[in-house]
Design a protein around this motif. Structure first.
Motif, PDB file in Angstrom:
ATOM      1  N   GLU A  24       0.823  -1.178  -0.181  1.00  0.00           N
ATOM      2  CA  GLU A  24       0.011   0.093   0.004  1.00  0.00           C
ATOM      3  C   GLU A  24       0.886   1.267  -0.005  1.00  0.00           C
ATOM      4  OE1 GLU A  24      -3.063   0.457  -0.005  1.00  0.00           O
ATOM      5  OE2 GLU A  24      -3.446  -1.696  -0.564  1.00  0.00           O
ATOM      6  N   PRO A  25       0.675   2.078  -0.811  1.00  0.00           N
ATOM      7  CA  PRO A  25       1.423   3.506  -0.977  1.00  0.00           C
ATOM      8  C   PRO A  25       1.163   4.346   0.440  1.00  0.00           C
ATOM      9  CG  PRO A  25      -0.554   3.561  -2.199  1.00  0.00           C
ATOM     10  CD  PRO A  25      -0.589   2.364  -1.941  1.00  0.00           C
ATOM     11  N   GLY A  26       2.204   4.702   0.870  1.00  0.00           N
ATOM     12  CA  GLY A  26       2.208   5.628   2.136  1.00  0.00           C
ATOM     13  C   GLY A  26       2.007   7.070   1.857  1.00  0.00           C
ATOM     14  N   GLN A  29       3.752   8.799  -1.547  1.00  0.00           N
ATOM     15  CA  GLN A  29       4.119   7.616  -2.486  1.00  0.00           C
ATOM     16  C   GLN A  29       3.108   7.232  -3.673  1.00  0.00           C
ATOM     17  OE1 GLN A  29       4.795   4.202   0.281  1.00  0.00           O
ATOM     18  NE2 GLN A  29       7.182   4.662   0.225  1.00  0.00           N
ATOM     19  N   VAL A  30       3.746   6.366  -4.469  1.00  0.00           N
ATOM     20  CA  VAL A  30       2.664   5.996  -5.810  1.00  0.00           C
ATOM     21  C   VAL A  30       2.917   4.450  -5.979  1.00  0.00           C
ATOM     22  CG1 VAL A  30       2.389   6.118  -8.239  1.00  0.00           C
ATOM     23  CG2 VAL A  30       3.255   8.104  -7.012  1.00  0.00           C
ATOM     24  N   ARG A  31       1.991   3.752  -6.174  1.00  0.00           N
ATOM     25  CA  ARG A  31       1.803   2.323  -6.363  1.00  0.00           C
ATOM     26  C   ARG A  31       1.598   2.178  -7.977  1.00  0.00           C
ATOM     27  NH1 ARG A  31      -2.298  -1.538  -3.515  1.00  0.00           N
ATOM     28  NH2 ARG A  31      -3.718  -0.832  -5.115  1.00  0.00           N
ATOM     29  N   LEU A  32       2.675   1.392  -8.480  1.00  0.00           N
ATOM     30  CA  LEU A  32       2.630   1.061 -10.037  1.00  0.00           C
ATOM     31  C   LEU A  32       2.120  -0.496 -10.102  1.00  0.00           C
ATOM     32  CD1 LEU A  32       5.931   2.446 -11.377  1.00  0.00           C
ATOM     33  CD2 LEU A  32       3.771   3.502 -11.071  1.00  0.00           C
ATOM     34  N   LYS A  33       1.139  -0.465 -11.187  1.00  0.00           N
ATOM     35  CA  LYS A  33       0.809  -2.164 -11.494  1.00  0.00           C
ATOM     36  C   LYS A  33       2.138  -2.161 -12.427  1.00  0.00           C
ATOM     37  CE  LYS A  33      -2.437  -5.001 -13.798  1.00  0.00           C
ATOM     38  NZ  LYS A  33      -2.325  -5.912 -12.685  1.00  0.00           N
ATOM     39  N   VAL A  34       2.872  -3.146 -12.299  1.00  0.00           N
ATOM     40  CA  VAL A  34       4.059  -3.217 -13.402  1.00  0.00           C
ATOM     41  C   VAL A  34       3.779  -3.728 -14.387  1.00  0.00           C
ATOM     42  CG1 VAL A  34       6.427  -4.255 -13.417  1.00  0.00           C
ATOM     43  CG2 VAL A  34       5.538  -3.395 -11.158  1.00  0.00           C
ATOM     44  N   ASP A  73      -1.349   3.140 -10.049  1.00  0.00           N
ATOM     45  CA  ASP A  73      -2.349   2.182  -9.760  1.00  0.00           C
ATOM     46  C   ASP A  73      -3.182   3.025  -8.618  1.00  0.00           C
ATOM     47  OD1 ASP A  73      -3.982  -0.408  -9.707  1.00  0.00           O
ATOM     48  OD2 ASP A  73      -3.046  -0.150  -7.645  1.00  0.00           O
ATOM     49  N   LYS A  74      -2.442   3.534  -7.768  1.00  0.00           N
ATOM     50  CA  LYS A  74      -2.710   4.222  -6.576  1.00  0.00           C
ATOM     51  C   LYS A  74      -1.977   5.233  -5.892  1.00  0.00           C
ATOM     52  CE  LYS A  74      -5.074   2.999  -2.107  1.00  0.00           C
ATOM     53  NZ  LYS A  74      -5.177   1.883  -1.398  1.00  0.00           N
ATOM     54  N   LEU A  75      -2.449   6.535  -5.524  1.00  0.00           N
ATOM     55  CA  LEU A  75      -1.648   7.597  -5.138  1.00  0.00           C
ATOM     56  C   LEU A  75      -1.647   7.520  -3.396  1.00  0.00           C
ATOM     57  CD1 LEU A  75      -2.713  10.242  -7.371  1.00  0.00           C
ATOM     58  CD2 LEU A  75      -0.546   8.954  -7.596  1.00  0.00           C
ATOM     59  N   TYR A 132       3.149  -5.421  -8.584  1.00  0.00           N
ATOM     60  CA  TYR A 132       2.895  -4.307  -7.948  1.00  0.00           C
ATOM     61  C   TYR A 132       4.231  -3.733  -7.369  1.00  0.00           C
ATOM     62  CZ  TYR A 132      -1.989  -4.908  -8.710  1.00  0.00           C
ATOM     63  OH  TYR A 132      -3.354  -5.104  -9.194  1.00  0.00           O
ATOM     64  N   MET A 133       4.666  -2.228  -7.332  1.00  0.00           N
ATOM     65  CA  MET A 133       5.641  -1.987  -6.866  1.00  0.00           C
ATOM     66  C   MET A 133       5.266  -0.347  -6.103  1.00  0.00           C
ATOM     67  SD  MET A 133       8.473  -0.527  -9.668  1.00  0.00           S
ATOM     68  CE  MET A 133       9.444   0.188  -8.362  1.00  0.00           C
ATOM     69  N   ILE A 134       5.998  -0.215  -5.012  1.00  0.00           N
ATOM     70  CA  ILE A 134       5.935   1.186  -4.457  1.00  0.00           C
ATOM     71  C   ILE A 134       7.061   2.027  -4.950  1.00  0.00           C
ATOM     72  CG2 ILE A 134       5.794   2.766  -2.525  1.00  0.00           C
ATOM     73  CD1 ILE A 134       3.386   1.021  -3.165  1.00  0.00           C
ATOM     74  N   VAL A 135       6.779   3.399  -5.241  1.00  0.00           N
ATOM     75  CA  VAL A 135       7.752   4.543  -5.748  1.00  0.00           C
ATOM     76  C   VAL A 135       7.735   5.442  -4.789  1.00  0.00           C
ATOM     77  CG1 VAL A 135       8.423   6.152  -7.664  1.00  0.00           C
ATOM     78  CG2 VAL A 135       7.566   3.839  -8.204  1.00  0.00           C
TER      79      VAL A 135
END
Length: 348
Positions: A24-26, A29-34, A73-75, A132-135
């Motif tokens: 989950e993005p904090g 952060q940004v979550r990507l669907k890779v 995918d999610k902010l 998924y990954m977190i940036v």
């Protein structure tokens, strides 16, 4: 919710495909669907470290993959500058964002990253070899636009790293100059294309593999020779002088560094890009006058944008072999064995 991720779990063991929680993005952060993740020799280098060296720098388990692309995918709270659905590439060498180097987009040279515990994805915390990954910050995301993620994800390292290395020598690579690329694999075959697009230098590729020498010719090398004791003489025959303008060494093991040093002349550049662990002597009377040895690292965020622009205009492309996430362990096996023609790309 769970997802699949390729993780390095035990020191000295091959990576494993595992099920882990979807992150989950904090805040910020940004979550990507890779959509694509690249396999790189840097991953193999990390996994080759003995336990005492590895555990001092990297966590276990760790999701691999420092070349990444995906769809937003999610902010997290407060994350701005990108929107859900954007197709983006991940800029890998993260910095503090506040120092002089970071202010110029040179986060690859952030002097505070180590002390603050900031690491690249896949090289210190979980990376892109997952669904998924977190940036950590939207500034690490560069628009891909209509570029195919799988065809271009490797440009975030295999394109950016040679581009940055070559830019440091562009002032010398004019008419009549020569450039030697040692190692015509994942990074080297891109370096050949960049040299042909950005300079008028005669480009010579060296490798121990006949397949990679063929790839070097296919992507534009003027000449391609085996990297053996005859290489220096063969290079002198085709350029007419014993020294070259610049050597870009994508291996940097002791034999290639020795060869590169032998090819230096007055004001030559010997650029060490690989992580082969070799060393080269420098100093007055140890090298031709004003010969330079450089060891650049990755590249800047603006340079990644420039590399992607070169891809859009058709000036550079990455030879890729695609693997599913289930096949990712085989991608790393092929990388370790040296049987990939270019880069391995995993498409979750």
């Amino acid at each position: 919710m769970v997802m699949k991720a390729l993780q390095y779990v035990r020191v000295g063991a091959p990576p494993e495909l595992r099920e882990v929680p979807v992150p989950e993005p904090g805040p910020g952060q940004v979550r990507l669907k890779v959509t694509a993740a690249g396999a790189c020799h840097s991953d193999s280098f990390v996994m080759s470290l003995p336990e005492e060296q590895y555990t001092a720098s990297y966590p276990l388990p760790m999701t691999l993959g420092h070349e990444g692309a995906g769809v937003v995918d999610k902010l997290g709270d407060g994350a701005t500058g990108v929107a859900v659905g954007d197709s983006v590439a991940v800029y890998g060498p993260w910095g503090c964002g506040r120092c002089l180097q970071c202010a110029q987009g040179k986060e690859n040279y952030c002097p505070r990253a180590a002390e603050l515990g900031i690491t690249p994805p896949g090289l210190g915390h979980d990376g892109s070899m997952a669904e998924y990954m977190i940036v950590d910050d939207p500034r690490f995301l560069v628009p891909l636009g209509d570029l195919d993620p799988a065809d271009n994800v490797a440009l975030t390292d295999a394109g950016l790293t040679p581009y940055h290395a070559i830019k440091g020598s562009l002032g010398k690579l004019g008419p009549g100059s020569s450039a030697v690329v040692i190692g015509a694999g994942g990074l080297g075959h891109v370096a050949i294309q960049l040299l042909r697009s950005l300079t008028t230098a005669t480009v010579i590729a060296l490798d121990v593999s006949d397949d990679k020498l063929a790839l070097a010719r296919d992507v534009g090398a003027h000449h391609a020779f085996p990297s053996d004791p005859s290489a220096r003489e063969r290079i002198a025959e085709v350029i007419g002088v014993p020294a070259v303008t610049a050597v870009f060494d994508f291996v940097a093991a002791a034999p290639t560094l020795e060869l590169g040093a032998a090819l230096r002349g007055v004001e030559s550049d010997q650029v060490l890009v690989g992580v082969g662990g070799g060393q080269v002597d420098v100093g007055m009377l140890l090298a031709p006058y004003d010969a330079t040895v450089r060891a650049p690292y990755w590249g800047s965020r603006p340079e990644l944008m420039e590399v992607l622009a070169l891809a859009r205009s058709g000036h550079v492309r990455v030879e890729t072999e695609r693997f599913s996430l289930d096949e990712a362990p085989e991608a790393y096996h092929r990388l370790h064995e040296g049987t990939l023609r270019g880069r391995a790309v995993v498409t979750p």
